[in-house]
Design a protein around this motif. Structure first.
Motif, short mmCIF file in Angstrom:
data_model
loop_
_atom_site.label_atom_id
_atom_site.label_comp_id
_atom_site.label_asym_id
_atom_site.label_seq_id
_atom_site.Cartn_x
_atom_site.Cartn_y
_atom_site.Cartn_z
N SER A 1 -3.82 3.79 -4.21
CA SER A 1 -3.84 2.54 -3.46
C SER A 1 -5.17 2.41 -2.75
O SER A 1 -5.92 3.39 -2.61
CB SER A 1 -2.69 2.51 -2.45
OG SER A 1 -2.90 3.49 -1.45
N TYR B 1 6.60 2.07 4.10
CA TYR B 1 6.54 2.11 5.56
C TYR B 1 7.89 2.61 6.07
O TYR B 1 8.93 2.06 5.73
CB TYR B 1 6.23 0.73 6.13
CG TYR B 1 6.09 0.75 7.64
CD1 TYR B 1 4.99 1.33 8.25
CD2 TYR B 1 7.09 0.22 8.44
CE1 TYR B 1 4.86 1.38 9.62
CE2 TYR B 1 6.97 0.26 9.82
CZ TYR B 1 5.86 0.83 10.41
OH TYR B 1 5.75 0.89 11.77
N THR C 1 -5.56 1.97 0.41
CA THR C 1 -5.43 2.81 1.60
C THR C 1 -5.73 4.26 1.26
O THR C 1 -6.47 4.95 1.97
CB THR C 1 -4.01 2.70 2.21
OG1 THR C 1 -3.77 1.34 2.55
CG2 THR C 1 -3.86 3.58 3.42
N GLU C 2 -5.18 4.74 0.17
CA GLU C 2 -5.40 6.14 -0.24
C GLU C 2 -6.87 6.38 -0.55
O GLU C 2 -7.42 7.41 -0.20
CB GLU C 2 -4.52 6.46 -1.45
CG GLU C 2 -4.28 7.93 -1.66
CD GLU C 2 -5.26 8.57 -2.63
OE1 GLU C 2 -5.29 9.80 -2.68
OE2 GLU C 2 -6.00 7.84 -3.33
N LEU D 1 3.17 4.82 7.72
CA LEU D 1 2.94 4.38 6.35
C LEU D 1 2.61 5.59 5.50
O LEU D 1 1.71 6.36 5.82
CB LEU D 1 1.78 3.38 6.28
CG LEU D 1 1.34 2.98 4.87
CD1 LEU D 1 2.43 2.15 4.18
CD2 LEU D 1 0.03 2.21 4.91
N GLU E 1 0.78 -1.23 0.00
CA GLU E 1 0.00 0.00 0.00
C GLU E 1 0.82 1.29 0.00
O GLU E 1 0.26 2.38 -0.05
CB GLU E 1 -0.94 0.01 1.20
CG GLU E 1 -2.02 -1.03 1.13
CD GLU E 1 -2.97 -0.80 -0.04
OE1 GLU E 1 -3.52 0.31 -0.16
OE2 GLU E 1 -3.15 -1.74 -0.85
N GLY E 2 2.14 1.19 0.10
CA GLY E 2 2.96 2.40 0.13
C GLY E 2 4.36 2.11 0.61
O GLY E 2 4.89 1.02 0.41
N ALA F 1 1.11 6.34 2.01
CA ALA F 1 0.32 5.59 1.03
C ALA F 1 0.64 6.00 -0.41
O ALA F 1 0.89 7.17 -0.70
CB ALA F 1 -1.17 5.79 1.30
N TYR F 2 0.60 4.99 -1.30
CA TYR F 2 0.75 5.25 -2.73
C TYR F 2 -0.50 5.96 -3.26
O TYR F 2 -1.60 5.68 -2.79
CB TYR F 2 0.88 3.93 -3.51
CG TYR F 2 2.17 3.20 -3.33
CD1 TYR F 2 3.40 3.83 -3.43
CD2 TYR F 2 2.14 1.82 -3.09
CE1 TYR F 2 4.58 3.12 -3.28
CE2 TYR F 2 3.32 1.11 -2.94
CZ TYR F 2 4.54 1.76 -3.03
OH TYR F 2 5.70 1.07 -2.88
N ARG G 1 0.46 10.70 2.48
CA ARG G 1 0.57 10.15 1.12
C ARG G 1 1.94 10.43 0.53
O ARG G 1 2.60 11.40 0.89
CB ARG G 1 -0.43 10.84 0.19
CG ARG G 1 -1.88 10.52 0.18
CD ARG G 1 -2.52 10.03 1.33
NE ARG G 1 -3.96 9.81 1.08
CZ ARG G 1 -4.78 9.49 2.02
NH1 ARG G 1 -4.36 9.35 3.23
NH2 ARG G 1 -6.04 9.28 1.75
#
Length: 194
Positions: free
Chosen positions: A113, A76, A115-116, A107, A73-74, A109-110, A126
């Motif tokens: 993603s 970390y 998560t985003e 984290l 998700e990105g 985030a991409y 982000r």
């Protein structure tokens, strides 16, 4: 929807020592690198700590020892930040200094993603242009570790409420006589016991 969120995320200043590039890690889960960097503490409105109470002095060194790991998700970011603190004792108002080492785990985030797309912009930071700014993560971690009422020492006696002098500098028998104004006229008529 995710494009709008990315637009609200400020673009990191690529010249800031607090900004890190993740270009070689992006979208490659399991890829990791370590970074050790000394950066100047931000000042003004960007102070790290509790302004006017205890904080990292403007432009003093903050030592960062970090691990950047690409996850699904990105990126970390984990590690430590070490800095000098300055402030004043909440009891006696003497200057104090200390050192703090805090753990970081954040984290970033991409864009696009899950998560985003499923979190608000202010819930999780982000990545923007494969970069992230670590300033807010360090600020948040430091503030949660700071005492709300810092002391120069645990048994600091503070200040005398009568004269404002430090109790540590006053004689053990120091005190202030407070006379009820209703008895003031009577005291003038009685002989003083000396």
């Amino acid at each position: 929807m995710s494009t709008q969120r990315t637009e609200h995320t400020p673009r990191p200043d690529e010249h800031s020592p607090w900004v890190f590039s993740t270009r070689e890690l992006v979208r490659r889960p399991g890829t990791q690198r370590t970074v050790t960097r000394t950066v100047p503490a931000p000042g003004g409105d960007e102070v790290i700590g509790l302004a006017g109470v205890i904080a990292v002095p403007d432009s003093s060194d903050v030592e960062l020892d970090l691990s950047l790991e690409s996850v699904t998700e990105g990126v970390y970011v984990s590690g430590t930040a070490t800095a000098r603190l300055e402030g004043e004792c909440s009891r006696c108002l003497d200057p104090l200094s200390d050192e703090i080492e805090i753990r970081i785990g954040e984290l970033f985030a991409y864009p696009d993603s899950v998560t985003e797309e499923t979190t608000d912009a202010d819930e999780i930071p982000r990545l923007v242009d494969d970069r992230f700014d670590l300033t807010q993560a360090v600020r948040d971690a430091v503030v949660t570790e700071l005492p709300m009422a810092p002391l120069c020492r645990e048994d600091c006696p503070g200040l005398c409420s009568g004269c404002g002098e430090r109790w540590a500098d006053l004689a053990p028998d120091h005190g202030h006589e407070t006379l009820d104004p209703r008895w003031a006229a009577l005291k003038e008529r009685l002989p003083s016991a000396e």
